[in-house]
Design a protein around this motif. Sequence first.
Motif, short mmCIF file in Angstrom:
data_model
loop_
_atom_site.label_atom_id
_atom_site.label_comp_id
_atom_site.label_asym_id
_atom_site.label_seq_id
_atom_site.Cartn_x
_atom_site.Cartn_y
_atom_site.Cartn_z
N UNK A 61 60.03 174.83 45.80
CA UNK A 61 60.61 174.44 44.66
C UNK A 61 59.83 173.07 44.20
N UNK A 62 59.79 171.89 45.10
CA UNK A 62 59.12 170.89 44.78
C UNK A 62 57.70 170.89 44.43
N UNK A 63 57.03 171.96 45.04
CA UNK A 63 55.60 172.32 44.84
C UNK A 63 55.47 172.97 43.35
N UNK A 64 56.52 173.42 42.70
CA UNK A 64 56.57 174.14 41.58
C UNK A 64 56.41 175.54 41.70
N UNK A 65 56.34 176.08 42.93
CA UNK A 65 56.14 177.69 43.20
C UNK A 65 57.58 178.07 42.96
N UNK A 66 57.42 179.47 42.29
CA UNK A 66 58.85 180.08 41.92
C UNK A 66 59.56 180.49 43.25
N UNK A 67 60.73 180.63 43.32
CA UNK A 67 61.43 181.13 44.53
C UNK A 67 61.78 182.66 44.34
N UNK A 68 61.58 183.47 45.39
CA UNK A 68 61.57 184.95 45.37
C UNK A 68 62.80 185.17 46.31
N UNK A 69 62.81 186.51 46.10
CA UNK A 69 64.07 187.15 47.23
C UNK A 69 65.19 186.71 46.78
N UNK A 70 66.17 186.45 47.92
CA UNK A 70 67.60 186.17 47.60
C UNK A 70 67.87 184.86 47.19
N UNK A 71 66.71 183.76 47.23
CA UNK A 71 67.07 182.60 46.89
C UNK A 71 66.54 182.35 45.25
N UNK A 72 66.17 183.28 44.65
CA UNK A 72 65.68 183.23 43.34
C UNK A 72 67.04 182.88 42.33
N UNK A 73 66.56 181.58 41.84
CA UNK A 73 67.46 180.93 40.47
C UNK A 73 68.40 179.89 41.19
N UNK A 74 67.90 179.75 42.57
CA UNK A 74 68.88 178.83 43.20
C UNK A 74 68.32 177.38 42.98
N UNK A 75 69.17 176.33 42.65
CA UNK A 75 68.72 174.89 42.27
C UNK A 75 68.43 174.11 43.56
N UNK A 76 67.84 173.01 43.46
CA UNK A 76 67.48 172.08 44.56
C UNK A 76 68.53 171.33 45.25
N UNK A 77 69.88 171.16 44.28
CA UNK A 77 70.85 170.73 45.12
C UNK A 77 71.52 171.65 46.20
N UNK A 78 71.64 173.05 45.59
CA UNK A 78 72.22 173.85 46.74
C UNK A 78 71.15 174.06 47.89
N UNK A 79 69.93 173.83 47.64
CA UNK A 79 69.24 174.28 48.86
C UNK A 79 69.36 172.75 49.75
N UNK A 80 69.43 171.71 48.99
CA UNK A 80 69.79 170.60 50.21
C UNK A 80 70.90 170.47 50.88
N UNK A 81 71.89 171.14 50.28
CA UNK A 81 73.16 171.07 50.89
C UNK A 81 73.21 172.09 51.88
N UNK A 82 72.40 173.41 51.79
CA UNK A 82 72.42 174.37 52.65
C UNK A 82 71.47 173.87 53.87
N UNK A 83 70.50 173.03 53.53
CA UNK A 83 69.78 172.50 54.79
C UNK A 83 70.52 171.61 55.71
N UNK A 84 71.38 170.86 54.95
CA UNK A 84 72.18 169.78 55.73
C UNK A 84 73.20 170.59 56.44
N UNK A 85 73.61 171.56 55.99
CA UNK A 85 74.79 172.29 56.69
C UNK A 85 74.31 173.15 57.82
N UNK A 86 73.27 173.63 57.77
CA UNK A 86 72.58 174.59 58.79
C UNK A 86 71.91 173.54 60.05
N UNK A 87 71.65 172.33 59.43
CA UNK A 87 70.99 171.41 60.32
C UNK A 87 72.07 170.66 61.35
#
Length: 190
Positions: free
Chosen positions: A103-129
């Motif tokens: 997402x930061x590199x400008x590539x479009x997200x595909x699959x089940x993560x399509x349409x997910x914003x950066x804030x949700x991805x950061x929170x998901x990273x922290x949760x699973x970490x």
Amino acid sequence: MKHIFSILIAVLFFSSPKAFAQDEELNTVVIVKDSTLLKPYTIDPLAPARAAFYSALVPGMGQIYNKKYWKLPLVYGGLAVSIYSYSFNNNKYHEYRDAYKDLLAGKPLTGKLEGVNADVLIRAQKFHQRNRDLSMLITVGIYILNIVDANVDAHLLQFNVNENLSLRPELQQNSIDYKHNLGLNLCLQF
């Protein structure tokens, strides 16, 4: 090379037999007679250390050494669940991290993560970490608990339990009103 080999053979053949023998004082098994029943029982002072070493080497071996086979499913079940949890959370963490990098590199997200914003991805990273790290701590805790359990259980196997120390319920008749009273009888004989 020939000289080193001959020196090694000379040392092996001409050294005293006690140089390579184990210390007999450390490997003694003590036979003790019970104070009142006079039944002999053995105390192996190295049994707890041996059980802990076996459990440290292979989880569950100390329990097998102590003949507590029913604890094996607990040890392996706990380790399996915590390792699976670690693997699952690690895979999810890397999935969300790679998606965030894309997402930061400008590539479009595909699959089940399509349409997910950066804030949700950061929170998901922290949760699973956080869950991954907690799973690793739980795995290490179960491993250490396995070693401690084998050591303590080997100590308790040598504990003298006989009829000289007992706690039994007792039913006594009251001499005044002839009613029965229930109590506990603690018996300690020397």
